[in-house]
Enzyme design. Sequence first.
Site, PDB file in Angstrom:
ATOM      1  N   LYS A 112       0.839  -1.197   0.000  1.00 34.98           N
ATOM      2  CA  LYS A 112       0.000   0.000   0.000  1.00 34.98           C
ATOM      3  C   LYS A 112       0.875   1.250   0.000  1.00 34.98           C
ATOM      4  O   LYS A 112       1.951   1.266   0.612  1.00 34.98           O
ATOM      5  CB  LYS A 112      -0.880  -0.064   1.252  1.00 34.98           C
ATOM      6  CG  LYS A 112      -1.981   0.972   1.396  1.00 34.98           C
ATOM      7  CD  LYS A 112      -2.788   0.639   2.645  1.00 34.98           C
ATOM      8  CE  LYS A 112      -3.898   1.615   2.939  1.00 34.98           C
ATOM      9  NZ  LYS A 112      -4.661   1.213   4.158  1.00 34.98           N
ATOM     10  N   SER A 193      -9.509   0.945   3.539  1.00 37.36           N
ATOM     11  CA  SER A 193      -8.744   1.824   2.672  1.00 37.36           C
ATOM     12  C   SER A 193      -7.665   1.108   1.852  1.00 37.36           C
ATOM     13  O   SER A 193      -7.069   1.690   0.956  1.00 37.36           O
ATOM     14  CB  SER A 193      -8.072   2.916   3.506  1.00 37.36           C
ATOM     15  OG  SER A 193      -7.125   2.361   4.404  1.00 37.36           O
ATOM     16  N   THR A 214      -6.722   0.605  10.386  1.00 33.70           N
ATOM     17  CA  THR A 214      -7.062   1.293  11.618  1.00 33.70           C
ATOM     18  C   THR A 214      -8.404   0.753  12.109  1.00 33.70           C
ATOM     19  O   THR A 214      -8.524   0.309  13.242  1.00 33.70           O
ATOM     20  CB  THR A 214      -7.115   2.816  11.405  1.00 33.70           C
ATOM     21  OG1 THR A 214      -5.898   3.252  10.794  1.00 33.70           O
ATOM     22  CG2 THR A 214      -7.323   3.546  12.719  1.00 33.70           C
ATOM     23  N   SER A 215      -9.382   0.748  11.202  1.00 38.64           N
ATOM     24  CA  SER A 215     -10.663   0.102  11.481  1.00 38.64           C
ATOM     25  C   SER A 215     -11.274  -0.332  10.150  1.00 38.64           C
ATOM     26  O   SER A 215     -11.913   0.470   9.468  1.00 38.64           O
ATOM     27  CB  SER A 215     -11.612   1.047  12.221  1.00 38.64           C
ATOM     28  OG  SER A 215     -12.843   0.393  12.486  1.00 38.64           O
ATOM     29  N   GLY A 216     -11.011  -1.555   9.753  1.00 36.77           N
ATOM     30  CA  GLY A 216     -11.635  -2.128   8.560  1.00 36.77           C
ATOM     31  C   GLY A 216     -10.809  -2.144   7.306  1.00 36.77           C
ATOM     32  O   GLY A 216     -11.201  -2.747   6.307  1.00 36.77           O
ATOM     33  N   SER A 217      -9.647  -1.517   7.299  1.00 36.05           N
ATOM     34  CA  SER A 217      -8.948  -1.261   6.045  1.00 36.05           C
ATOM     35  C   SER A 217      -8.199  -2.450   5.456  1.00 36.05           C
ATOM     36  O   SER A 217      -7.752  -2.384   4.316  1.00 36.05           O
ATOM     37  CB  SER A 217      -7.980  -0.089   6.219  1.00 36.05           C
ATOM     38  OG  SER A 217      -8.696   1.101   6.418  1.00 36.05           O
TER      39      SER A 217
END
Length: 549
Positions: A112, A193, A214-217
């Site tokens: 990424k 993300s 961080t939350s869901g990425s």
Amino acid sequence: MAFIKIAAVVSALLALAAASTPSHGVSPKNGKPLPDLYYATIDDLQWGMADGTFSSVDLVNAYLGRIAETNPLLHAVIETNPDAVSIAASLDAERANGTVRGPLHGIPIIVKDNVGTFDKMNTTAGSFSLLGATLPRDATIAAKLKAAGAIIIGKANLSQWANYRSTNSTNGWTSRGGQTSSAYYPLLDPSGSSSGPGVCSSIGLAAAAIGTETSGSIISPSSRNSLTGIKPSVGLTSRYNIVPISQTQDTPGPMTRTMKDAAYILSVIAGVDSYDNYTSAIPFTTTPDYVAACTPGGLKGAKIGIPRNAISVSATNGPEIAAFNASIEVLKSLGAIITDPANFPDLAGYKNFSGAGYATDPVVGADFVADIANYFNGLTYNPNNIHDINALINFTMNYPAEDYPDRNVATWQQDANLTIKIGDAAYFQALELQYYYGSNATILGALEQNGLDALIIPSSQAPGYASIAGYPIISVPLGYYPPTTNVTWNSRNTLVSTAPNVPFGLSFYSRRFDEETIVKFACAFEAATNHRDESLPYLRPNVQLITVM
């Protein structure tokens, strides 16, 4: 003599594994089948290089060709590594001289575009504010991958700033890379993300990919692109020289087509790092052999719970819920002991907690203000002389390519106005609540009260509960939306939100730093179900190894 026999057995097993992978063409070097790069695993690629069927240079050229073929449509890659072929050649030379560093030797991987690399590639989080910036050294996980023999062939597109800038942007959009879309339906939202890593790994634009969460990425785009994704416990994998959001929640991990490939990568990137003090919380001195956890019978006797009160049923997620419920019977058939329900003990408190979502979490906001300033100030070259959040806001609002005001900077503006700061009493009070609601009130509470090894939940509903206290998640493919699914679009009418053939996943929770347990369970589930191969993307690259050989 014993060594020769063992070597012969290993060689035979590798040959058998390679033979089970669909082939595409025959090697001009030795007449043996070439693996189809859509299906090829790390083991397949290692077997082919060891056997002289193809080289690492061949692999790099093939993957670069696949990127060039698909990127005009999918926009999954921001840039490629101009030195990738020469690095592969040097690793081929090492192999020819009898040196193989490990299972990632000569394997092309994409990361990424927030994972820092000290090379000719940029690290920008998709923003022109960081174009041309230089770092003092590689991100620790990048350095570990390189030391293990992996070749970082490019930087994948993402939701800009890891989806931490705007309240009205889209998954997979950056000013530098454009709009990423998934290969499972035309113009499908890739989730984020780690949008680009998800698409790259899903159709074989590299052997594997690295995302950050961080939350869901990691979990969301892995689920959305029919991948295995591992969101490690915060602190298991270093965040040093990764463009940050939150020191309390950020964590990098693998996104791959198989659990074993994810285990190979996690085994390399996990471990203590003096540049990231959160890794000092790792409770073991030797990193577990996550690959060894991928064994037959891994679910026999596993104690797994279902947090029913945390699972939402809606008018649109029926296929996911039906597949989830069916997966419970599969787990039972594989020897798991199911507790249903194993509810979160204080779900009401969690839902009323203002820090449950990171867009409203004062801890994450305070983290970002401090962490992004530290990142900019750690650059060895800072081309736009940005040193804090206010300068970043100013640049973004005034640089036309950043698409302001159509895509706002409201998240940053909210953070810039926070009175809470890292280290003050209000910060630690909020952090203490965050750890309670992300552990005893939810995941840890359900595990402990029911004497369980793990929990399962639909991947689309997994990330938030695990994010605020740094708990691990593994997502594996579970199925696809049926042909009768209605096609809907996002609010901008630029991406498809729901459609036929959209993948979804099953997620496993465990205690912090207990990835080994859920690697074992997820590997066993994957081996028994192979849901990934139940459908195919609408778009797969035509370039294969034979194309470049």
